[in-house]
Enzyme design. Structure first.
Site, PDB file in Angstrom:
ATOM      1  N   SER A   1       2.805  -2.126  10.628  1.00 32.94           N
ATOM      2  CA  SER A   1       4.055  -2.159  10.918  1.00 32.94           C
ATOM      3  C   SER A   1       4.644  -3.640  10.430  1.00 32.94           C
ATOM      4  O   SER A   1       5.528  -3.984  11.358  1.00 32.94           O
ATOM      5  CB  SER A   1       4.449  -1.651  12.318  1.00 32.94           C
ATOM      6  OG  SER A   1       3.914  -0.337  12.448  1.00 32.94           O
TER       7      SER A   1
ATOM      8  N   LYS B   1       0.234   4.338  -0.379  1.00 35.98           N
ATOM      9  CA  LYS B   1      -0.495   5.300  -0.075  1.00 35.98           C
ATOM     10  C   LYS B   1       0.001   6.844  -1.064  1.00 35.98           C
ATOM     11  O   LYS B   1       0.055   6.506  -2.158  1.00 35.98           O
ATOM     12  CB  LYS B   1      -0.202   5.714   1.613  1.00 35.98           C
ATOM     13  CG  LYS B   1      -0.381   4.326   2.301  1.00 35.98           C
ATOM     14  CD  LYS B   1      -0.451   4.644   3.855  1.00 35.98           C
ATOM     15  CE  LYS B   1      -0.688   3.400   4.637  1.00 35.98           C
ATOM     16  NZ  LYS B   1      -0.603   3.609   5.972  1.00 35.98           N
TER      17      LYS B   1
ATOM     18  N   GLU C   1      -7.229   5.093   7.568  1.00 34.15           N
ATOM     19  CA  GLU C   1      -7.393   6.193   6.967  1.00 34.15           C
ATOM     20  C   GLU C   1      -8.377   6.927   6.220  1.00 34.15           C
ATOM     21  O   GLU C   1      -8.762   7.983   6.447  1.00 34.15           O
ATOM     22  CB  GLU C   1      -5.919   6.466   6.046  1.00 34.15           C
ATOM     23  CG  GLU C   1      -4.917   6.126   7.165  1.00 34.15           C
ATOM     24  CD  GLU C   1      -3.332   5.540   6.292  1.00 34.15           C
ATOM     25  OE1 GLU C   1      -3.425   5.623   5.187  1.00 34.15           O
ATOM     26  OE2 GLU C   1      -2.517   5.304   7.060  1.00 34.15           O
TER      27      GLU C   1
ATOM     28  N   GLY D   1       2.007   2.141  10.809  1.00 38.55           N
ATOM     29  CA  GLY D   1       2.789   3.178  10.783  1.00 38.55           C
ATOM     30  C   GLY D   1       3.409   3.691  12.113  1.00 38.55           C
ATOM     31  O   GLY D   1       4.146   4.459  12.135  1.00 38.55           O
TER      32      GLY D   1
ATOM     33  N   HIS E   1     -10.088   1.202   4.252  1.00 41.18           N
ATOM     34  CA  HIS E   1      -8.542   1.636   5.017  1.00 41.18           C
ATOM     35  C   HIS E   1      -8.904   2.478   6.367  1.00 41.18           C
ATOM     36  O   HIS E   1      -9.823   3.260   6.003  1.00 41.18           O
ATOM     37  CB  HIS E   1      -7.455   2.015   4.289  1.00 41.18           C
ATOM     38  CG  HIS E   1      -6.083   2.003   4.914  1.00 41.18           C
ATOM     39  ND1 HIS E   1      -5.786   2.896   5.672  1.00 41.18           N
ATOM     40  CD2 HIS E   1      -5.184   1.163   4.848  1.00 41.18           C
ATOM     41  CE1 HIS E   1      -4.705   2.692   6.366  1.00 41.18           C
ATOM     42  NE2 HIS E   1      -4.329   1.596   5.684  1.00 41.18           N
TER      43      HIS E   1
ATOM     44  N   ASN F   1       0.844  -1.344   0.026  1.00 40.27           N
ATOM     45  CA  ASN F   1       0.041  -0.039   0.030  1.00 40.27           C
ATOM     46  C   ASN F   1       0.703   1.361  -0.120  1.00 40.27           C
ATOM     47  O   ASN F   1       1.578   1.566   1.096  1.00 40.27           O
ATOM     48  CB  ASN F   1      -0.897   0.065   1.360  1.00 40.27           C
ATOM     49  CG  ASN F   1      -1.837   1.273   1.290  1.00 40.27           C
ATOM     50  OD1 ASN F   1      -1.791   1.962   0.336  1.00 40.27           O
ATOM     51  ND2 ASN F   1      -2.518   1.413   2.670  1.00 40.27           N
TER      52      ASN F   1
ATOM     53  N   GLU G   1      -6.134  -4.825  10.306  1.00 42.47           N
ATOM     54  CA  GLU G   1      -5.002  -3.995  10.523  1.00 42.47           C
ATOM     55  C   GLU G   1      -5.284  -2.965  11.911  1.00 42.47           C
ATOM     56  O   GLU G   1      -6.145  -2.173  11.728  1.00 42.47           O
ATOM     57  CB  GLU G   1      -4.945  -2.813   9.401  1.00 42.47           C
ATOM     58  CG  GLU G   1      -4.421  -3.333   8.147  1.00 42.47           C
ATOM     59  CD  GLU G   1      -3.871  -2.306   7.300  1.00 42.47           C
ATOM     60  OE1 GLU G   1      -2.936  -2.566   7.012  1.00 42.47           O
ATOM     61  OE2 GLU G   1      -4.663  -1.402   6.932  1.00 42.47           O
TER      62      GLU G   1
HETATM   63  P1  PGA Z   1       2.166   0.073   7.804  1.00 45.79           P
HETATM   64  O1  PGA Z   1       0.884   0.455   7.072  1.00 45.79           O
HETATM   65  O2  PGA Z   1       2.992  -1.092   7.409  1.00 45.79           O
HETATM   66  O3  PGA Z   1       3.254   1.481   7.474  1.00 45.79           O
HETATM   67  O4  PGA Z   1       2.160   0.283   9.219  1.00 45.79           O
HETATM   68  C1  PGA Z   1       0.085  -0.402   6.841  1.00 45.79           C
HETATM   69  C2  PGA Z   1      -1.255  -0.041   6.053  1.00 45.79           C
HETATM   70  O5  PGA Z   1      -1.881   1.323   6.507  1.00 45.79           O
HETATM   71  O6  PGA Z   1      -1.660  -0.555   5.203  1.00 45.79           O
END
Ligand code: PGA
Length: 254
Positions: free
Chosen positions: A216, A11, A100, A176, A98, A9, A170
């Site tokens: 992460s 982003k 976000e 993140g 997601h 991803n 997630e």
């Molecule tokens: P990350 O993000 O691996 O940076 O924690 C995962 C995601 O948001 O899909």
């Protein structure tokens, strides 16, 4: 058996040149070592979908996904990108729900359900995300919260449509942040999701649906997470922006 999937991803990172370089470097690494049984998915920003899709054409086990699609079919929705537009670019996957998007763009269960339905109607596989906040986990409501997210959306699909989706768990606090859930907690959640699918749709579907973990995931912890019984791969954010790290993560699943 569920399919093993490692999804990147990206982003909203990188310009056109950096995106093409990242894809190029990753494909070069795959030339040296590639397990064709593992699906590698690059979920890239809208403007670069076609170019990256073209670059990946030689490798059957690499596919391209979008990170979102509109909840509307077509029409006067300035700035939106429809599932049928993605289909016209031969895009086969899309991330939906997601955290976000849920938090920053206020996407609710109805919007997400519409998006999932439009994706499926266009033969695009939704990667449906779910996950709890730290607050929910602290009050021990995480299982209930995540299962409710599924019950109010994708569990309302027909059995046939549900069998076409991928689920990504997630935990929001792990995205993140450098913090991952413990292996025990990840397995507990993935098992609970699978059991709930079994109760709703039956044994056959539950044993076929891929459930990915995201939050992460790095080369250093990927293998122990992917070795968990009910984990069928990962959704990788930050570490997917480094071709070497993403390649190492891809090679951590067997
Ligand atoms: P990350 O993000 O691996 O940076 O924690 C995962 C995601 O948001 O899909």
């Amino acid at each position: 058996m569920p399919q093993n999937i490692i999804a990147a991803n990206w982003k909203m990172n990188n310009d056109e040149y950096a995106s093409k370089t990242l894809a190029y470097d990753f494909l070069k690494l795959l030339d040296k070592r590639n397990n064709p049984e593992v699906l590698k998915l690059l979920c890239v920003p809208f403007p670069f979908l076609s170019q990256i899709e073209n670059m990946c054409k030689g490798n059957e086990s690499v596919k391209i996904g979008a990170q979102n699609c509109s909840s509307f079919q077509k029409g006067a929705y300035t700035g939106e990108v429809s599932a049928s537009m993605l289909k016209s670019l031969s895009i086969e996957y899309v991330i939906i729900g997601h955290s976000e998007r849920r938090e920053l763009f206020y996407e609710d269960k109805n919007t997400l359900f519409d998006k999932v339905n439009l994706a499926i109607a266009n033969n695009i596989t939704p990667i449906f995300c779910c996950g709890e906040s730290l607050k929910e986990r602290k009050v021990n409501n995480h299982l209930n919260h995540v299962l409710s997210q599924l019950k109010e959306t994708v569990f309302n699909l027909t059995k046939n449509d549900f069998s076409k989706i991928v689920i990504a768990y997630e935990p929001i606090w792990a995205i993140g942040s450098g913090k991952t859930a413990s292996n025990k907690d990840i397995q507990e959640m993935h098992r609970a999701i699978r059991e709930s699918i079994k109760a709703h749709f039956g044994y056959g579907i539950a044993n076929k649906i891929s459930i990915l973990y995201g939050g992460s995931v790095k080369p250093i912890n990927a293998k122990e997470i992917f070795d968990l019984e009910d984990v069928n791969g990962g959704l990788i954010g930050g570490a997917s922006l480094d071709s070497g790290d993403f390649f190492d993560i891809v090679n951590s699943i067997s």
